[in-house]
Motif scaffolding. Sequence first.
Motif, PDB file in Angstrom:
ATOM      1  N   THR A 187       0.890  -1.124  -0.030  1.00  0.00           N
ATOM      2  CA  THR A 187       0.032   0.203   0.038  1.00  0.00           C
ATOM      3  C   THR A 187       1.061   1.322  -0.100  1.00  0.00           C
ATOM      4  OG1 THR A 187      -1.628  -1.066   1.208  1.00  0.00           O
ATOM      5  CG2 THR A 187      -2.012   1.157   1.179  1.00  0.00           C
ATOM      6  N   VAL A 194      -8.169   1.227  -0.671  1.00  0.00           N
ATOM      7  CA  VAL A 194      -9.085   0.042  -0.041  1.00  0.00           C
ATOM      8  C   VAL A 194      -9.958  -0.407  -1.556  1.00  0.00           C
ATOM      9  CG1 VAL A 194     -11.346  -0.512   1.028  1.00  0.00           C
ATOM     10  CG2 VAL A 194      -9.464   0.866   2.306  1.00  0.00           C
ATOM     11  N   PHE A 195     -10.573   0.316  -2.347  1.00  0.00           N
ATOM     12  CA  PHE A 195     -11.178   0.214  -3.543  1.00  0.00           C
ATOM     13  C   PHE A 195     -10.295  -0.521  -4.594  1.00  0.00           C
ATOM     14  CE2 PHE A 195     -14.110   3.472  -1.934  1.00  0.00           C
ATOM     15  CZ  PHE A 195     -15.120   2.734  -1.348  1.00  0.00           C
ATOM     16  N   GLU A 218      -7.392  -1.799  -4.398  1.00  0.00           N
ATOM     17  CA  GLU A 218      -6.480  -2.859  -3.965  1.00  0.00           C
ATOM     18  C   GLU A 218      -7.603  -4.252  -4.169  1.00  0.00           C
ATOM     19  OE1 GLU A 218      -3.154  -1.520  -1.120  1.00  0.00           O
ATOM     20  OE2 GLU A 218      -5.019  -2.290  -0.267  1.00  0.00           O
ATOM     21  N   VAL A 219      -8.896  -3.921  -3.983  1.00  0.00           N
ATOM     22  CA  VAL A 219      -9.967  -4.731  -4.105  1.00  0.00           C
ATOM     23  C   VAL A 219      -9.857  -5.346  -5.679  1.00  0.00           C
ATOM     24  CG1 VAL A 219     -12.399  -5.645  -4.178  1.00  0.00           C
ATOM     25  CG2 VAL A 219     -11.018  -4.750  -2.020  1.00  0.00           C
ATOM     26  N   ILE A 220     -10.173  -4.148  -6.427  1.00  0.00           N
ATOM     27  CA  ILE A 220     -10.335  -4.084  -7.981  1.00  0.00           C
ATOM     28  C   ILE A 220      -9.205  -4.974  -8.498  1.00  0.00           C
ATOM     29  CG2 ILE A 220     -10.726  -2.848 -10.243  1.00  0.00           C
ATOM     30  CD1 ILE A 220     -12.252  -0.763  -8.299  1.00  0.00           C
ATOM     31  N   ALA A 227      -7.108  -6.824  -7.264  1.00  0.00           N
ATOM     32  CA  ALA A 227      -6.584  -8.059  -6.402  1.00  0.00           C
ATOM     33  C   ALA A 227      -5.314  -8.080  -6.096  1.00  0.00           C
ATOM     34  CB  ALA A 227      -6.833  -9.353  -7.340  1.00  0.00           C
ATOM     35  N   ALA A 276      -6.681  -4.241   1.103  1.00  0.00           N
ATOM     36  CA  ALA A 276      -7.535  -5.497   0.947  1.00  0.00           C
ATOM     37  C   ALA A 276      -7.495  -6.220   2.103  1.00  0.00           C
ATOM     38  CB  ALA A 276      -6.517  -6.126  -0.031  1.00  0.00           C
ATOM     39  N   VAL A 330     -10.611  -5.017   4.381  1.00  0.00           N
ATOM     40  CA  VAL A 330     -11.782  -5.470   3.719  1.00  0.00           C
ATOM     41  C   VAL A 330     -12.084  -6.953   4.180  1.00  0.00           C
ATOM     42  CG1 VAL A 330     -12.994  -5.930   1.503  1.00  0.00           C
ATOM     43  CG2 VAL A 330     -11.876  -3.812   1.752  1.00  0.00           C
ATOM     44  N   GLN A 331     -10.927  -7.620   3.978  1.00  0.00           N
ATOM     45  CA  GLN A 331     -11.170  -9.043   4.174  1.00  0.00           C
ATOM     46  C   GLN A 331     -11.476  -9.191   5.473  1.00  0.00           C
ATOM     47  OE1 GLN A 331      -7.445 -11.014   3.677  1.00  0.00           O
ATOM     48  NE2 GLN A 331      -8.406 -13.008   4.319  1.00  0.00           N
ATOM     49  N   ASN A 343     -14.939  -8.339   6.746  1.00  0.00           N
ATOM     50  CA  ASN A 343     -15.891  -9.389   6.383  1.00  0.00           C
ATOM     51  C   ASN A 343     -15.823 -10.483   7.210  1.00  0.00           C
ATOM     52  OD1 ASN A 343     -16.665  -8.138   4.114  1.00  0.00           O
ATOM     53  ND2 ASN A 343     -15.468  -8.855   2.847  1.00  0.00           N
TER      54      ASN A 343
END
Lengths: 337, 312
Positions: free
Chosen positions: B98, B252-253, B255-257, B259, B265, B268-269, B272
């Motif tokens: 990051t 955050v977004f 890194e998810v997009i 992967a 990320a 977020v994980q 969840n």
Amino acid sequence: MALTGNTTAADAGPLVAIDSLSVDFDTAGGTVHALRDVSLEVQKGRVLGLVGESGCGKSTLAYSLIGLLADNARVVNGAIRMGDRDLAGLNAAGWRDLRGRRIAMIFQDPMTALNPVLNIGRQMIDIQYRESLSKAEKRARAIEFLGQVQIPDPAARLDVYPHQLSGGMRQRVCIAMALLTRPDLLIADEPTTALDATLEMQIVDLLRELQQRFGCAVLFVSHHLGTVAELCDDVAVMYAGEMVEKGSARQIFHHPQHPYTQALLACDPARIGIATRQLPTIPGSLPDLRRPPVGCAFRARCPQAWGRCASDHPPLYVAQTHHGARCHLLNPEEGKT
Amino acid sequence: MLRYALQRFALSVVIVMVAIAILIVMLHVVPGDPAVMILGPRATPELIAQTRQSMGLDQPLPIQILTFFGNILHGDLGRDVFTNRSVAQIVFEQLPYTLVLISVAILWSAALGIALGCYSALRRNTWLDTLSGILSVGTISIPSFVMALYAVLVFAVWLGWLPSIGAGEGLGGSIIHLILPAFAIGISWVGYVARMVRASMLEVMSYAHVRMARAFGLRERLITTSHILRIAVQPAVTLIGTGVAHLFSAAVFVEVIFARPGIGALIVQSVNERNYPIVLGAVLVTTAIIVLATLISDLVIAWLDPRQREEL
């Protein structure tokens, strides 16, 4: 007889001769004719005072001599001769070559004139970029000139930033910087206006002393008649964008010819003998320079105006040698009213 | 300058500590018992009590805060609920990804933004100034995750020029994998910085000391850098410093997009999975970095402008 540009030239020849200079400003409200047909010579090694009320064009004239007019200003007519060059037609590179070498300037407000984020030493060294000296030599020269303007402990001041100095000290630094470039012409645009009265006298004394030591010509712009009388050899009086009277300081202060100059002197608080509740003023206000009056610019406020003043624009009449005024009263063919 | 830097650093430490205390209090105010959440609905009361005790949740709140501070000083951010690994270790494994992403995004967008803003101010009303103005407003209004999606679509799916998944292997691979995410995060900052630099350049250009510099015949390049930009860039430096917080949320977004591994990320994980120690640890480290970024921008401004060194 009208006084033309050349007849007042002294034996030595002028350093700068301004000939029929006219400057316009383009504004949203229309074109402002800020300078109209101004002719003036700055003699080598002499101090010329430029006086007049706010908005009369004295600063515009000063800035046009160093090419620092605002972007919306245009020189529409006339010439500024320095040696065999006409400065009015100079491009940016030509001006840059003259500034800080032959012409230097001291500004009105010492609080904002220096760069707040660079120390005094860096600023004084930067302006010596044309000299082929080592950095240590440039530093030594900076210290020497800070000493010339009587700043105590000059070596220590080089590491100081402008905000750590008082207004008077900052103006001394500005003067030191201007002199450091050894200019032929020093333009001082109301250099004492932002200072208090005691400091003002100190700075004027300092300028007088340094001018004699360095021998440069000075154009001293001021609305303070006392300092002009103190400092200047010659005086030019401006009104509404015109040069209305010019002569030696003695002639102007002792035998003012133009009714405006007379009124200006009458308003000087230092000249009022009797205590008064109300300080004298010149009634009325400056004409609208978007539409300059056809006749004499001062007519609407002049106590001595008569018919001809409304119709004919007065030329610069000779009063005495090197002394002239733009007033029909001085016309030898006109019977004085 | 050193004294100012030390004072500002001390202040930053205090800010981080207050932020942590607020974070712990907030976790307590949120309804629900973390132990129940971890153990699930079928846990026995004894097991819940045991878990609460092992997590230190049975202690009074001030003691919990103090214990937490004490643990931080030992580099202990707690343990992963599922694997019992050190949170600090997990967070610091992900952090470099990051940090590199954000740093690259800041560097390219700030450099381009300052250059564009500078050019626009010096060459006002030219076609490049107008174009830069239109593009700035356009890119500012596009969220970074939308930009990321379109960047993937155009450069990875349609053109096939750049990879869109993962962080890559080795130096070359890492650089190639950085291009699209750093572009997506940084692009709106080019516009922000350019607009801000342009506006403050125009203001500083009218200052009296700039006219004085011209009156000495100084070169325009020196006037632009030392007399105008050095002052005019300061608001942009502050903007970038505080912008690091926004960049983290953009990461955050993104890194998810893409992967990509990284703090975003990880958060977020963990959210969840209700893996609160990791969320807490990651947010703590992120907070510290944001405060550090603000500190750095303040120090840069103090370095540029001596007047700033005298006020805290």
